[in-house]
Write a protein that holds these residues in place. Structure first.
Motif, short mmCIF file in Angstrom:
data_model
loop_
_atom_site.label_atom_id
_atom_site.label_comp_id
_atom_site.label_asym_id
_atom_site.label_seq_id
_atom_site.Cartn_x
_atom_site.Cartn_y
_atom_site.Cartn_z
N HIS A 367 0.58 -1.02 0.04
CA HIS A 367 -0.01 -0.06 -0.08
C HIS A 367 0.79 1.24 0.03
O HIS A 367 0.59 2.17 -0.66
N GLN A 368 1.97 1.00 0.58
CA GLN A 368 2.80 2.44 0.76
C GLN A 368 3.64 2.72 -0.53
O GLN A 368 4.09 3.73 -0.85
N ASP A 369 3.62 1.69 -1.18
CA ASP A 369 4.45 1.82 -2.52
C ASP A 369 3.35 2.53 -3.30
O ASP A 369 3.79 3.49 -4.05
N VAL A 370 2.04 2.30 -3.40
CA VAL A 370 0.89 2.88 -4.22
C VAL A 370 0.98 4.18 -3.84
O VAL A 370 0.62 5.41 -4.57
N LEU A 371 0.96 4.41 -2.50
CA LEU A 371 0.72 5.80 -1.93
C LEU A 371 1.77 6.72 -2.39
O LEU A 371 1.45 7.94 -2.98
N MET A 372 2.94 6.27 -2.44
CA MET A 372 4.09 7.20 -2.82
C MET A 372 4.17 7.45 -4.50
O MET A 372 4.24 8.63 -4.50
N LEU A 373 3.88 6.71 -5.15
CA LEU A 373 3.60 6.84 -6.52
C LEU A 373 2.32 7.82 -6.79
O LEU A 373 2.72 8.77 -7.48
N ALA A 374 1.46 7.70 -6.19
CA ALA A 374 0.12 8.57 -6.10
C ALA A 374 0.50 9.79 -5.95
O ALA A 374 0.05 10.88 -6.70
N ASN A 375 1.26 9.87 -4.86
CA ASN A 375 1.44 11.40 -4.23
C ASN A 375 2.63 12.10 -5.49
O ASN A 375 2.28 13.55 -5.50
N GLN A 376 3.36 11.18 -5.92
CA GLN A 376 4.50 12.14 -6.83
C GLN A 376 3.39 12.64 -8.23
O GLN A 376 3.70 13.46 -8.75
N LEU A 377 2.66 11.71 -8.70
CA LEU A 377 1.80 11.89 -9.93
C LEU A 377 0.82 13.06 -9.40
O LEU A 377 0.89 13.92 -10.35
N THR A 378 0.35 13.14 -8.17
CA THR A 378 -0.60 14.20 -7.91
C THR A 378 0.26 15.36 -8.03
O THR A 378 -0.48 16.59 -8.31
N ARG A 379 1.48 15.69 -7.67
CA ARG A 379 2.42 16.86 -7.49
C ARG A 379 2.46 17.24 -8.95
O ARG A 379 2.31 18.46 -9.43
N PHE A 380 2.67 16.37 -10.00
CA PHE A 380 3.28 16.58 -11.09
C PHE A 380 1.84 17.32 -11.73
O PHE A 380 1.80 18.20 -12.62
N SER A 381 0.75 16.61 -11.64
CA SER A 381 -0.53 17.13 -12.09
C SER A 381 -0.70 18.41 -11.74
O SER A 381 -1.17 19.38 -12.61
N GLU A 382 -0.73 18.77 -10.44
CA GLU A 382 -0.79 20.04 -9.97
C GLU A 382 0.08 21.13 -10.37
O GLU A 382 -0.46 22.31 -10.77
N GLU A 383 1.14 20.84 -10.55
CA GLU A 383 2.27 21.64 -11.30
C GLU A 383 2.11 21.95 -12.79
O GLU A 383 2.49 23.08 -13.22
N GLY A 384 1.21 21.13 -13.58
CA GLY A 384 1.11 21.43 -14.65
C GLY A 384 2.09 21.13 -15.79
O GLY A 384 1.94 21.70 -16.75
#
Length: 384
Positions: A367-384
């Motif tokens: 679960h922590q692996d998926v959470l780490m990836l999701a956090n990085q992708l969310t940051r990328f999406s928010e930065e545009g």
């Protein structure tokens, strides 16, 4: 003449590099696992097709090791010489009983199986109808086999039906799960149309077998109607490599006599067949593996559903579409700096302006692996 070839090669490579489409081989140091090492750094692996985590399973590795000790490491010949063993026969019996077909022929890869089937079965005057997003092995074989090939719009079965011609011998081909988009075919409707219109039906179940459907039955688990020809591969959910064509007894005999990929290729080893039989048993009995990736998939969906780049799927393949190839490469590089390994998929593998990360989830992730990836992708999406 040599200079002409050299110039052609140089120009092609320069154009690939200029377009941010140059591919390269990556050397990994610890094999296919959820965490691997490269150049002294550890990476979470979100690019593997090992959907059920069998490739790194101690149980499967032990079975393979025992088989090697007993049976050796190579078959030594093609299946029609001395390369076909009692272990191959046992695997065939188990696979055909599980999936409900008369017989199975084994190949070194899904690419070889698809090529063998289309090149052997089709000839001039036949009609081949393929989903536009079918795998490159199917498209290449279609262009070489002599039949007239037409592509129907992706998952558009009305378009497929409109292309049918009653007066022509016709093979229609789709995939159960499409490898770059992670979406599903409507197998029952596809086979139903083929039956109604007198077309031979074929499904490439490479990314479905072992994962989707009741008890991991793949295409046969999501439809009450079975295709007449099914191709399954062992390099994804089975955690190994190789492939099989499942079909009628008569079709199997025909392929045995005329499929050059089968006749003239060395068979995979008896030890490999024994390991595949063990993998099949694990797929049939260890339901927790499918339950685990479905749980991780639901988690991934919840975390990323608001991001425009995220594509929701019901399979382990989770595309993150960014469009521009350079942007996809930049995101890959950024994730690697954080210890997350993904792969940028760019044209010509996917259509222009649809470059993406092809993210895959596995039962071996935590679960922590998926959470780490999701956090990085969310940051990328928010930065545009």
């Amino acid at each position: 003449m040599t200079r002409a070839f050299n110039q052609r090669i140089s120009d092609a490579l320069m154009e690939r590099e200029r377009s941010n489409l140059l591919r390269s081989v990556q050397t990994l140091e610890s094999g296919n696992q959820s965490v691997f090492h490269k150049d002294g750094q550890s990476f979470l692996n979100f690019s593997s097709n090992d959907y059920l985590g069998l490739a790194s399973s101690s149980e499967l590795k032990h079975s393979y090791q025992q088989a090697i000790g007993e049976l050796g490491v190579g078959s030594g010949a093609s299946p029609l010489v001395t390369g076909y063993s009692a272990q191959h026969e046992s695997l065939k019996s188990a696979l055909t009983e599980w999936l409900g077909f008369d017989t199975a022929l084994f190949f070194s890869s899904g690419y070889a199986a698809n090529q063998a089937l289309l090149l052997t079965l089709l000839t001039k005057g036949d009609l081949l109808l393929q989903d536009r997003l079918n795998h490159a092995s199917l498209m290449e074989a279609g262009s070489l086999c002599g039949a007239d090939m037409k592509r129907f719009r992706h998952n558009d079965l009305a378009h497929l039906e409109s292309l049918a011609r009653a007066e022509r011998s016709t093979l229609a081909v789709t995939e159960s799960v499409f490898s770059m988009d992670g979406d599903l075919s409507d197998i029952e409707a596809f086979v139903g149309i083929c039956q109604t219109r007198g077309m031979l039906s074929m499904v490439d179940d490479a990314h479905g077998i072992g994962v989707i459907g009741d008890n991991g039955l793949g295409a046969c688990g999501i439809s009450e109607l079975k295709p007449e020809i099914l191709v399954v591969t062992f390099g994804k959910a089975f955690g190994l490599n190789g492939a099989a064509i499942l079909c009628s007894e008569e079709m199997g005999q025909y392929l045995t006599q005329f499929a050059r990929h089968y006749i003239y290729s060395t068979a995979f080893s008896a030890a490999h067949a024994r390991a595949l039989l063990q993998a099949l048993s694990m797929i049939q009995t260890q339901h927790w593996r499918r339950e685990k990736w479905m749980e991780l998939s639901a988690m991934f969906e919840e975390l990323l559903s608001d991001c425009p780049e995220y594509v929701s799927t019901s399979t382990p393949i989770k595309p993150w579409v960014v469009g521009d190839s350079a942007r996809a490469l930049a995101l890959c590089s950024s994730l690697k700096e954080k210890g997350v390994w993904t792969t940028a998929i760019r044209p010509p593998t996917v259509p222009r302006e649809s470059a993406r990360l092809r993210i895959t989830l596995s039962a071996s992730h935590q679960h922590q692996d998926v959470l780490m990836l999701a956090n990085q992708l969310t940051r990328f999406s928010e930065e545009g």
